[in-house]
Write a protein that holds these residues in place. Structure first.
Motif, PDB file in Angstrom:
ATOM      1  N   UNK A 167       0.831  -1.216   0.000  1.00 42.07           N
ATOM      2  CA  UNK A 167       0.000   0.000   0.000  1.00 42.07           C
ATOM      3  C   UNK A 167       0.863   1.263   0.000  1.00 42.07           C
ATOM      4  N   UNK A 168       1.935   1.249   0.782  1.00 39.90           N
ATOM      5  CA  UNK A 168       2.820   2.422   0.834  1.00 39.90           C
ATOM      6  C   UNK A 168       3.439   2.691  -0.537  1.00 39.90           C
ATOM      7  N   UNK A 169       3.832   1.634  -1.230  1.00 33.79           N
ATOM      8  CA  UNK A 169       4.442   1.817  -2.556  1.00 33.79           C
ATOM      9  C   UNK A 169       3.451   2.398  -3.553  1.00 33.79           C
ATOM     10  N   UNK A 170       2.196   1.999  -3.447  1.00 37.92           N
ATOM     11  CA  UNK A 170       1.193   2.535  -4.376  1.00 37.92           C
ATOM     12  C   UNK A 170       0.955   4.022  -4.107  1.00 37.92           C
ATOM     13  N   UNK A 171       0.910   4.392  -2.822  1.00 37.10           N
ATOM     14  CA  UNK A 171       0.738   5.815  -2.491  1.00 37.10           C
ATOM     15  C   UNK A 171       1.919   6.603  -3.054  1.00 37.10           C
ATOM     16  N   UNK A 172       3.108   6.069  -2.861  1.00 33.03           N
ATOM     17  CA  UNK A 172       4.316   6.750  -3.346  1.00 33.03           C
ATOM     18  C   UNK A 172       4.301   6.871  -4.881  1.00 33.03           C
ATOM     19  N   UNK A 173       3.877   5.817  -5.564  1.00 33.88           N
ATOM     20  CA  UNK A 173       3.822   5.873  -7.034  1.00 33.88           C
ATOM     21  C   UNK A 173       2.830   6.946  -7.482  1.00 33.88           C
ATOM     22  N   UNK A 174       1.678   7.005  -6.820  1.00 32.32           N
ATOM     23  CA  UNK A 174       0.647   7.991  -7.186  1.00 32.32           C
ATOM     24  C   UNK A 174       1.127   9.420  -6.944  1.00 32.32           C
ATOM     25  N   UNK A 175       2.010   9.575  -5.933  1.00 28.36           N
ATOM     26  CA  UNK A 175       2.470  10.928  -5.611  1.00 28.36           C
ATOM     27  C   UNK A 175       3.246  11.532  -6.786  1.00 28.36           C
ATOM     28  N   UNK A 176       3.743  10.673  -7.672  1.00 25.30           N
ATOM     29  CA  UNK A 176       4.454  11.162  -8.857  1.00 25.30           C
ATOM     30  C   UNK A 176       3.509  11.353 -10.043  1.00 25.30           C
ATOM     31  N   UNK A 177       2.263  10.949  -9.890  1.00 25.26           N
ATOM     32  CA  UNK A 177       1.323  11.032 -11.012  1.00 25.26           C
ATOM     33  C   UNK A 177       0.314  12.166 -10.861  1.00 25.26           C
ATOM     34  N   UNK A 178       0.150  12.636  -9.624  1.00 21.47           N
ATOM     35  CA  UNK A 178      -0.939  13.576  -9.362  1.00 21.47           C
ATOM     36  C   UNK A 178      -0.745  14.917 -10.061  1.00 21.47           C
ATOM     37  N   UNK A 179       0.483  15.429 -10.018  1.00 25.43           N
ATOM     38  CA  UNK A 179       0.696  16.824 -10.435  1.00 25.43           C
ATOM     39  C   UNK A 179       0.329  17.095 -11.891  1.00 25.43           C
ATOM     40  N   UNK A 180       0.547  16.109 -12.767  1.00 20.84           N
ATOM     41  CA  UNK A 180       0.270  16.390 -14.180  1.00 20.84           C
ATOM     42  C   UNK A 180      -1.228  16.542 -14.461  1.00 20.84           C
ATOM     43  N   UNK A 181      -2.053  16.246 -13.470  1.00 16.51           N
ATOM     44  CA  UNK A 181      -3.491  16.482 -13.634  1.00 16.51           C
ATOM     45  C   UNK A 181      -3.886  17.923 -13.364  1.00 16.51           C
ATOM     46  N   UNK A 182      -2.894  18.764 -13.042  1.00 16.78           N
ATOM     47  CA  UNK A 182      -3.184  20.164 -12.702  1.00 16.78           C
ATOM     48  C   UNK A 182      -2.547  21.119 -13.710  1.00 16.78           C
ATOM     49  N   UNK A 183      -2.670  20.809 -14.996  1.00 14.37           N
ATOM     50  CA  UNK A 183      -2.128  21.690 -16.021  1.00 14.37           C
ATOM     51  C   UNK A 183      -2.814  23.050 -16.004  1.00 14.37           C
ATOM     52  N   UNK A 184      -2.177  23.986 -16.674  1.00 12.22           N
ATOM     53  CA  UNK A 184      -2.751  25.345 -16.742  1.00 12.22           C
ATOM     54  C   UNK A 184      -4.151  25.303 -17.357  1.00 12.22           C
ATOM     55  N   UNK A 185      -5.044  26.106 -16.838  1.00 14.31           N
ATOM     56  CA  UNK A 185      -6.380  26.203 -17.431  1.00 14.31           C
ATOM     57  C   UNK A 185      -7.270  25.006 -17.128  1.00 14.31           C
ATOM     58  N   UNK A 186      -6.966  24.265 -16.056  1.00 15.60           N
ATOM     59  CA  UNK A 186      -7.787  23.093 -15.751  1.00 15.60           C
ATOM     60  C   UNK A 186      -8.524  23.259 -14.413  1.00 15.60           C
ATOM     61  N   UNK A 187      -8.866  24.496 -14.093  1.00 19.90           N
ATOM     62  CA  UNK A 187      -9.667  24.734 -12.890  1.00 19.90           C
ATOM     63  C   UNK A 187     -10.981  23.959 -13.021  1.00 19.90           C
ATOM     64  N   UNK A 188     -11.386  23.334 -11.936  1.00 18.08           N
ATOM     65  CA  UNK A 188     -12.607  22.534 -11.954  1.00 18.08           C
ATOM     66  C   UNK A 188     -12.587  21.577 -10.791  1.00 18.08           C
ATOM     67  N   UNK A 189     -13.594  20.743 -10.689  1.00 17.44           N
ATOM     68  CA  UNK A 189     -13.681  19.813  -9.570  1.00 17.44           C
ATOM     69  C   UNK A 189     -13.640  20.577  -8.258  1.00 17.44           C
ATOM     70  N   UNK A 190     -12.887  20.086  -7.305  1.00 13.86           N
ATOM     71  CA  UNK A 190     -12.775  20.753  -6.010  1.00 13.86           C
ATOM     72  C   UNK A 190     -11.468  21.527  -5.897  1.00 13.86           C
ATOM     73  N   UNK A 191     -10.792  21.699  -7.010  1.00 13.72           N
ATOM     74  CA  UNK A 191      -9.515  22.417  -6.978  1.00 13.72           C
ATOM     75  C   UNK A 191      -9.756  23.910  -6.808  1.00 13.72           C
ATOM     76  N   UNK A 192      -8.962  24.537  -5.952  1.00 10.70           N
ATOM     77  CA  UNK A 192      -9.077  25.984  -5.755  1.00 10.70           C
ATOM     78  C   UNK A 192      -8.222  26.734  -6.769  1.00 10.70           C
ATOM     79  N   UNK A 193      -8.645  27.940  -7.157  1.00  9.34           N
ATOM     80  CA  UNK A 193      -7.851  28.739  -8.103  1.00  9.34           C
ATOM     81  C   UNK A 193      -6.452  29.038  -7.572  1.00  9.34           C
ATOM     82  N   UNK A 194      -6.299  29.004  -6.229  1.00  5.22           N
ATOM     83  CA  UNK A 194      -4.986  29.289  -5.614  1.00  5.22           C
ATOM     84  C   UNK A 194      -3.895  28.332  -6.102  1.00  5.22           C
TER      85      UNK A 194
END
Ligand code: HEC
Length: 144
Positions: free
Chosen positions: A63-90
């Motif tokens: 489980x720890x390894x999967x969390x760690x792997x995901x931590x490297x995948x999350x950021x690319x889901x926040x490209x410029x101009x992708x405000x939406x969902x529960x993400x704050x403009x900040x």
């Protein structure tokens, strides 16, 4: 030669600006999916840490390894101009801080893997606590 240059140009157009032009709805779905996977694995670790389920060293490492792997995948889901969902403009107006939070996510989940590999509940517990705190800090700042 000309063909090679053209291929490189096409590739850089595809992969270079592809991120910036990412469809916002698809990006929201991508990042929420990544975090759902993170939650799945953190829930199992949390249950072990609290003593709700029996400690299992191999499962904890998994489980720890999967969390760690995901931590490297999350950021690319926040490209410029992708405000939406529960993400704050900040996120985008304060990008360095957000990116720092992502880096911290990677570091702390890396430490979680190391702690899980020690093979004891005593080692796992504080690392799970620290991971949970890291999730909360970013959510407090950047999630609605
Ligand atoms: C650096 C920032 C950051 C960190 C660290 C972070 N998150 Fe998140 N998380 C977010 C943001 C932003 C969203 C909202 C995404 C959206 O809705 O577009 C989110 C959304 C979520 C969601 C909701 C997904 C859905 O179905 O909509 C869950 C669950 C979640 N995070 C769990 C976690 C857990 C567990 C951790 C720690 C192991 C964690 N997050 C770490 C920023 C972060």
């Amino acid at each position: 030669m000309k063909k090679v240059a053209l291929t490189c140009l096409t590739a850089s157009l595809l992969f270079g600006s592809g991120m910036a032009l990412a469809d916002a709805a698809a990006s929201v779905e991508y990042r929420q999916s990544v975090f759902k996977v993170v939650k799945w694995h953190m829930d199992s670790l949390g249950a072990m840490a609290r003593g709700d389920v029996e400690f299992n060293a191999d499962a904890a490492v998994h489980h720890a390894r999967q969390v760690n792997a995901m931590s490297y995948m999350a950021q690319e889901g926040f490209g410029e101009g992708t405000l939406g969902g529960d993400a704050k403009p900040e996120i985008w107006s304060n990008w360095d801080q957000f990116a720092g939070g992502m880096e911290r996510f990677q570091e702390v989940s890396g430490a979680l893997v190391v702690a899980a590999e020690e093979g004891s509940l005593q080692a796992l517990r504080p690392a799970v606590g620290q991971m949970g705190q890291t999730c909360r800090t970013c959510h407090d700042n950047f999630r609605n």
